[in-house]
Design a protein around this motif. Structure first.
Motif, PDB file in Angstrom:
ATOM      1  N   SER A  11      -8.006  -7.707   2.819  1.00 33.48           N
ATOM      2  CA  SER A  11      -7.285  -7.117   3.956  1.00 33.48           C
ATOM      3  C   SER A  11      -7.289  -8.054   5.151  1.00 33.48           C
ATOM      4  O   SER A  11      -7.597  -7.658   6.285  1.00 33.48           O
ATOM      5  N   LEU A  12      -6.928  -9.287   4.904  1.00 35.41           N
ATOM      6  CA  LEU A  12      -6.983 -10.300   5.962  1.00 35.41           C
ATOM      7  C   LEU A  12      -6.009  -9.987   7.088  1.00 35.41           C
ATOM      8  O   LEU A  12      -4.897  -9.488   6.857  1.00 35.41           O
ATOM      9  N   LYS A  13      -6.453 -10.309   8.305  1.00 35.56           N
ATOM     10  CA  LYS A  13      -5.669 -10.071   9.508  1.00 35.56           C
ATOM     11  C   LYS A  13      -5.353 -11.406  10.179  1.00 35.56           C
ATOM     12  O   LYS A  13      -6.016 -12.413   9.933  1.00 35.56           O
ATOM     13  N   LEU A  14      -4.365 -11.366  11.065  1.00 37.50           N
ATOM     14  CA  LEU A  14      -4.001 -12.584  11.792  1.00 37.50           C
ATOM     15  C   LEU A  14      -5.214 -13.167  12.521  1.00 37.50           C
ATOM     16  O   LEU A  14      -5.386 -14.396  12.566  1.00 37.50           O
ATOM     17  N   GLU A  15      -6.049 -12.285  13.049  1.00 37.48           N
ATOM     18  CA  GLU A  15      -7.196 -12.749  13.830  1.00 37.48           C
ATOM     19  C   GLU A  15      -8.330 -13.313  12.974  1.00 37.48           C
ATOM     20  O   GLU A  15      -9.338 -13.773  13.514  1.00 37.48           O
ATOM     21  N   ASP A  16      -8.182 -13.297  11.673  1.00 36.31           N
ATOM     22  CA  ASP A  16      -9.161 -13.950  10.799  1.00 36.31           C
ATOM     23  C   ASP A  16      -8.883 -15.440  10.651  1.00 36.31           C
ATOM     24  O   ASP A  16      -9.684 -16.160  10.027  1.00 36.31           O
ATOM     25  N   THR A  17      -7.775 -15.903  11.192  1.00 34.67           N
ATOM     26  CA  THR A  17      -7.452 -17.324  11.145  1.00 34.67           C
ATOM     27  C   THR A  17      -8.536 -18.127  11.842  1.00 34.67           C
ATOM     28  O   THR A  17      -8.852 -17.884  13.010  1.00 34.67           O
ATOM     29  N   ALA A  18      -9.135 -19.071  11.105  1.00 36.30           N
ATOM     30  CA  ALA A  18     -10.243 -19.852  11.657  1.00 36.30           C
ATOM     31  C   ALA A  18     -10.677 -20.912  10.657  1.00 36.30           C
ATOM     32  O   ALA A  18     -10.300 -20.859   9.476  1.00 36.30           O
ATOM     33  N   LEU A  19     -11.504 -21.803  11.135  1.00 41.71           N
ATOM     34  CA  LEU A  19     -12.229 -22.725  10.273  1.00 41.71           C
ATOM     35  C   LEU A  19     -13.541 -22.027   9.901  1.00 41.71           C
ATOM     36  O   LEU A  19     -14.289 -21.615  10.789  1.00 41.71           O
ATOM     37  N   TYR A  20     -13.769 -21.859   8.608  1.00 40.07           N
ATOM     38  CA  TYR A  20     -14.938 -21.126   8.128  1.00 40.07           C
ATOM     39  C   TYR A  20     -16.007 -22.102   7.649  1.00 40.07           C
ATOM     40  O   TYR A  20     -15.745 -22.959   6.806  1.00 40.07           O
ATOM     41  N   TYR A  21     -17.203 -21.949   8.198  1.00 36.64           N
ATOM     42  CA  TYR A  21     -18.334 -22.789   7.853  1.00 36.64           C
ATOM     43  C   TYR A  21     -19.380 -21.973   7.088  1.00 36.64           C
ATOM     44  O   TYR A  21     -19.614 -20.805   7.410  1.00 36.64           O
ATOM     45  N   CYS A  22     -20.048 -22.621   6.140  1.00 35.74           N
ATOM     46  CA  CYS A  22     -21.271 -22.029   5.618  1.00 35.74           C
ATOM     47  C   CYS A  22     -22.450 -22.768   6.249  1.00 35.74           C
ATOM     48  O   CYS A  22     -22.338 -23.940   6.628  1.00 35.74           O
ATOM     49  N   ALA A  23     -23.543 -22.072   6.374  1.00 31.08           N
ATOM     50  CA  ALA A  23     -24.735 -22.628   7.005  1.00 31.08           C
ATOM     51  C   ALA A  23     -25.963 -22.005   6.366  1.00 31.08           C
ATOM     52  O   ALA A  23     -25.871 -20.966   5.711  1.00 31.08           O
ATOM     53  N   GLY A  24     -27.111 -22.643   6.549  1.00 25.32           N
ATOM     54  CA  GLY A  24     -28.344 -22.128   5.963  1.00 25.32           C
ATOM     55  C   GLY A  24     -29.525 -22.338   6.872  1.00 25.32           C
ATOM     56  O   GLY A  24     -29.525 -23.237   7.723  1.00 25.32           O
ATOM     57  N   SER A  25     -30.527 -21.478   6.700  1.00 22.65           N
ATOM     58  CA  SER A  25     -31.776 -21.649   7.427  1.00 22.65           C
ATOM     59  C   SER A  25     -32.931 -21.166   6.562  1.00 22.65           C
ATOM     60  O   SER A  25     -32.789 -20.187   5.824  1.00 22.65           O
ATOM     61  N   ARG A  26     -34.071 -21.840   6.679  1.00 18.65           N
ATOM     62  CA  ARG A  26     -35.227 -21.455   5.876  1.00 18.65           C
ATOM     63  C   ARG A  26     -35.742 -20.090   6.310  1.00 18.65           C
ATOM     64  O   ARG A  26     -36.099 -19.251   5.479  1.00 18.65           O
ATOM     65  N   ARG A  27     -35.777 -19.854   7.603  1.00 21.66           N
ATOM     66  CA  ARG A  27     -36.183 -18.553   8.128  1.00 21.66           C
ATOM     67  C   ARG A  27     -34.956 -17.842   8.677  1.00 21.66           C
ATOM     68  O   ARG A  27     -33.991 -18.468   9.078  1.00 21.66           O
ATOM     69  N   TYR A  28     -35.021 -16.534   8.751  1.00 23.03           N
ATOM     70  CA  TYR A  28     -33.893 -15.752   9.227  1.00 23.03           C
ATOM     71  C   TYR A  28     -33.646 -16.021  10.704  1.00 23.03           C
ATOM     72  O   TYR A  28     -34.540 -15.895  11.526  1.00 23.03           O
ATOM     73  N   LYS A  29     -32.412 -16.394  11.028  1.00 22.16           N
ATOM     74  CA  LYS A  29     -32.053 -16.711  12.409  1.00 22.16           C
ATOM     75  C   LYS A  29     -31.018 -15.742  12.966  1.00 22.16           C
ATOM     76  O   LYS A  29     -30.546 -15.937  14.090  1.00 22.16           O
ATOM     77  N   GLY A  30     -30.664 -14.753  12.206  1.00 16.14           N
ATOM     78  CA  GLY A  30     -29.726 -13.750  12.676  1.00 16.14           C
ATOM     79  C   GLY A  30     -28.397 -14.343  13.076  1.00 16.14           C
ATOM     80  O   GLY A  30     -27.837 -15.183  12.383  1.00 16.14           O
ATOM     81  N   THR A  31     -27.922 -13.923  14.244  1.00 13.29           N
ATOM     82  CA  THR A  31     -26.620 -14.390  14.722  1.00 13.29           C
ATOM     83  C   THR A  31     -26.729 -15.619  15.611  1.00 13.29           C
ATOM     84  O   THR A  31     -25.740 -16.033  16.225  1.00 13.29           O
ATOM     85  N   SER A  32     -27.909 -16.206  15.695  1.00 16.26           N
ATOM     86  CA  SER A  32     -28.115 -17.399  16.535  1.00 16.26           C
ATOM     87  C   SER A  32     -27.612 -18.640  15.800  1.00 16.26           C
ATOM     88  O   SER A  32     -28.384 -19.432  15.258  1.00 16.26           O
ATOM     89  N   THR A  33     -26.321 -18.814  15.810  1.00 17.46           N
ATOM     90  CA  THR A  33     -25.708 -19.878  15.016  1.00 17.46           C
ATOM     91  C   THR A  33     -26.221 -21.266  15.406  1.00 17.46           C
ATOM     92  O   THR A  33     -26.284 -22.166  14.577  1.00 17.46           O
ATOM     93  N   GLU A  34     -26.608 -21.431  16.668  1.00 19.22           N
ATOM     94  CA  GLU A  34     -27.055 -22.742  17.125  1.00 19.22           C
ATOM     95  C   GLU A  34     -28.380 -23.156  16.499  1.00 19.22           C
ATOM     96  O   GLU A  34     -28.752 -24.322  16.560  1.00 19.22           O
ATOM     97  N   SER A  35     -29.070 -22.224  15.880  1.00 15.32           N
ATOM     98  CA  SER A  35     -30.388 -22.523  15.327  1.00 15.32           C
ATOM     99  C   SER A  35     -30.404 -22.676  13.806  1.00 15.32           C
ATOM    100  O   SER A  35     -31.460 -22.884  13.214  1.00 15.32           O
ATOM    101  N   TYR A  36     -29.224 -22.606  13.165  1.00 13.89           N
ATOM    102  CA  TYR A  36     -29.187 -22.788  11.712  1.00 13.89           C
ATOM    103  C   TYR A  36     -29.540 -24.225  11.368  1.00 13.89           C
ATOM    104  O   TYR A  36     -29.208 -25.160  12.097  1.00 13.89           O
ATOM    105  N   ASP A  37     -30.178 -24.414  10.211  1.00 10.62           N
ATOM    106  CA  ASP A  37     -30.671 -25.738   9.835  1.00 10.62           C
ATOM    107  C   ASP A  37     -29.576 -26.655   9.291  1.00 10.62           C
ATOM    108  O   ASP A  37     -29.535 -27.842   9.612  1.00 10.62           O
ATOM    109  N   TYR A  38     -28.757 -26.124   8.420  1.00  8.39           N
ATOM    110  CA  TYR A  38     -27.758 -26.950   7.731  1.00  8.39           C
ATOM    111  C   TYR A  38     -26.365 -26.349   7.877  1.00  8.39           C
ATOM    112  O   TYR A  38     -26.218 -25.127   7.886  1.00  8.39           O
TER     113      TYR A  38
END
Length: 122
Positions: free
Chosen positions: A84-111
């Motif tokens: 059910s994609l919407k116009l506002e879903d248009t974006a560059l999508y990244y995957c990221a990972g962290s050893r410990r849970y970082k929640g929504t703090s994207t700046e703290s992801y490891d990879y």
């Protein structure tokens, strides 16, 4: 360490896509994994997360009920099923990972990966 996203495409509103993220160079099965997106001219937006053993998943309100995150630890691969994609879903999508849970703090992801483009347009 490498995270390589794929599956982005041009799709019409209401359509579906499945993104993949192939991981290597670290012990994927022990990491929390995330999807983050960046729309044109905007900052990073948390989309979803999944725990190492897939027990816990979380979603941004903007995608809840439409997107599903999953992972295959045997294949070292993360997925994002987008329906059910919407116009506002248009974006560059990244995957990221962290050893410990970082929640929504994207700046703290490891990879981070390099991203895959999703464009929703009629």
């Amino acid at each position: 360490v490498q995270l390589v996203e794929s599956g982005g495409d041009l799709v019409q509103p209401g359509g579906s896509l499945r993104l993949s993220c192939a991981a290597s160079g670290f012990t994927f099965s022990t990491y929390w994994m995330y999807w983050v997106r960046q729309a044109p001219g905007k900052g990073l937006e948390y989309v979803s997360s999944i725990s190492a053993g897939s027990v816990t998943t979380t979603y941004a309100d903007s995608v809840k009920g439409r997107f599903t995150i999953s992972r295959d630890n045997g294949k070292n691969t993360l997925y994002l099923q987008m329906n059910s994609l919407k116009l506002e879903d248009t974006a560059l999508y990244y995957c990221a990972g962290s050893r410990r849970y970082k929640g929504t703090s994207t700046e703290s992801y490891d990879y981070w990966g390099q991203g895959t483009q999703v464009t929703v347009s009629s």
